[in-house]
Design an enzyme around this catalytic site. Structure first.
Site, PDB file in Angstrom:
ATOM      1  N   HIS A 104      -3.352  22.819   7.616  1.00  0.00           N
ATOM      2  CA  HIS A 104      -3.911  23.040   8.981  1.00  0.00           C
ATOM      3  C   HIS A 104      -2.366  21.882   9.486  1.00  0.00           C
ATOM      4  O   HIS A 104      -2.109  21.248   8.616  1.00  0.00           O
ATOM      5  CB  HIS A 104      -4.964  22.459   8.876  1.00  0.00           C
ATOM      6  CG  HIS A 104      -4.513  22.061  10.525  1.00  0.00           C
ATOM      7  ND1 HIS A 104      -3.576  21.384  11.132  1.00  0.00           N
ATOM      8  CD2 HIS A 104      -5.521  22.573  11.827  1.00  0.00           C
ATOM      9  CE1 HIS A 104      -4.390  21.485  13.120  1.00  0.00           C
ATOM     10  NE2 HIS A 104      -5.155  21.679  13.315  1.00  0.00           N
ATOM     11  N   GLU A 175      -1.836  29.685  13.803  1.00  0.00           N
ATOM     12  CA  GLU A 175      -1.754  28.549  14.893  1.00  0.00           C
ATOM     13  C   GLU A 175      -0.635  27.550  14.964  1.00  0.00           C
ATOM     14  O   GLU A 175      -0.033  26.937  14.326  1.00  0.00           O
ATOM     15  CB  GLU A 175      -2.748  27.623  14.731  1.00  0.00           C
ATOM     16  CG  GLU A 175      -3.398  26.459  15.403  1.00  0.00           C
ATOM     17  CD  GLU A 175      -4.317  25.354  14.562  1.00  0.00           C
ATOM     18  OE1 GLU A 175      -5.588  25.860  15.339  1.00  0.00           O
ATOM     19  OE2 GLU A 175      -4.349  24.742  13.677  1.00  0.00           O
TER      20      GLU A 175
HETATM   21  P1  PGA Z   1      -6.875  22.259  19.956  1.00  0.00           P
HETATM   22  O1  PGA Z   1      -7.461  22.467  18.069  1.00  0.00           O
HETATM   23  O2  PGA Z   1      -8.175  23.679  20.184  1.00  0.00           O
HETATM   24  O3  PGA Z   1      -7.649  20.889  20.157  1.00  0.00           O
HETATM   25  O4  PGA Z   1      -5.765  22.627  19.735  1.00  0.00           O
HETATM   26  C1  PGA Z   1      -7.108  23.700  16.865  1.00  0.00           C
HETATM   27  C2  PGA Z   1      -7.172  23.200  15.594  1.00  0.00           C
HETATM   28  O5  PGA Z   1      -5.897  22.405  15.134  1.00  0.00           O
HETATM   29  O6  PGA Z   1      -7.839  23.707  14.567  1.00  0.00           O
END
Ligand code: PGA
Length: 268
Positions: A104, A175
């Protein structure tokens, strides 16, 4: 293919009591949508909760016999030994975890985790027969020239020494770090559904050079970053993603239940 919604609670909530209330509220909400299939059962959607480690044992008890799975937000790659503060893949497996979020961007930013570390973690998670949920997308900004920058390089590093036959066990998450919410409000800049679709195609292209087009087309690729009930249909429907990694919105029971209902009702 079933969609997957993974709830990343991050370092929330502050007490076991609140964690259990959240799980209970979400599970009841899902059950009330499927009165003939209680126990958190969804027809088209797999759901995973990734709470902080300290809440796992109790949450596992509450989820007992439900269809909602337990996941973790991190792991260390060694099996055992003198690593103060760390948790191994085998420990998570023993706890009943089915998947682990890896790489992450918050772990890279705050704890200096490298893609080489992520690669070792993937190997240990696969060895423990769990599913690695691997985050990609380190672009520093939403600038057009930056978008998807470095994703190829990330894939190259994280997939080193992973046997070909294991690649389909991995869930890839696109992401972009800049699209992540502050936990309450969505990011002010979000990728378009076309950006997200391009990320999916890029990951598939990379995989197809290793396992061929057909197998690569079956890889699970999901989107994360400010997902909520207003945009989930766009990211999953228009971008053809296989699901979503949901942070802030997964801490609000009503909103999370809404997201699941939308995904459940999608015909794709
Ligand atoms: P968010 O976080 O939906 O609050 O943007 C997603 C993540 O960081 O996994």
């Amino acid at each position: 293919m079933k969609k997957i919604i993974i709830a990343n609670w991050k370092m929330n909530p502050q007490s076991q009591q609140e964690a259990l209330e959240l799980v209970g509220a979400i599970r009841n909400g899902i059950d009330s949508q499927h009165p003939n299939h209680p126990m958190g059962h969804c027809v088209n959607t797999d759901i995973v909760f990734c709470p902080p480690f300290v809440f796992m044992e109790k949450i596992k008890q509450v989820l007992n016999r439900s269809k909602i799975a337990l996941g973790a937000q991190n792991v260390f790659y060694e099996n055992s030994g003198t690593f103060t503060g760390e948790i191994s893949a085998q420990m998570l497996k023993d706890m009943g975890c089915e998947c682990v979020i890896l790489g992450h961007s918050e772990r890279k930013r705050c704890f200096f985790e490298s893609m080489e570390d992520v690669n070792k973690k993937i190997i240990s998670v696969l060895k423990a027969e769990m599913i690695p949920v691997v985050c990609l997308g380190d672009e520093s900004s939403a600038d057009e020239n930056e978008k998807l920058n470095g994703v190829d390089d990330q894939l190259e590093i994280v997939l080193q020494n992973i046997p070909k036959e294991k690649l389909n066990k991995i869930i890839f998450v696109y992401e972009p770090a800049w699209a992540i919410s502050d936990g309450k409000k969505p990011s002010t800049v979000l990728p378009s559904s076309n950006d997200v679709l391009s990320a999916k195609l890029l990951v598939q292209k990379f995989l197809s050079s290793i396992i061929g087009k057909k197998k690569a087309s079956m890889a699970k690729i999901i989107y994360g970053g400010s997902v909520n009930s207003k945009n989930v249909a766009e990211y999953i429907g228009d971008s053809l993603m296989d699901g979503a990694l949901v942070g802030g919105a997964s801490l609000r029971a009503k909103e999370f239940i809404k997201i699941i209902k939308i995904v459940e009702d999608m015909k794709c």
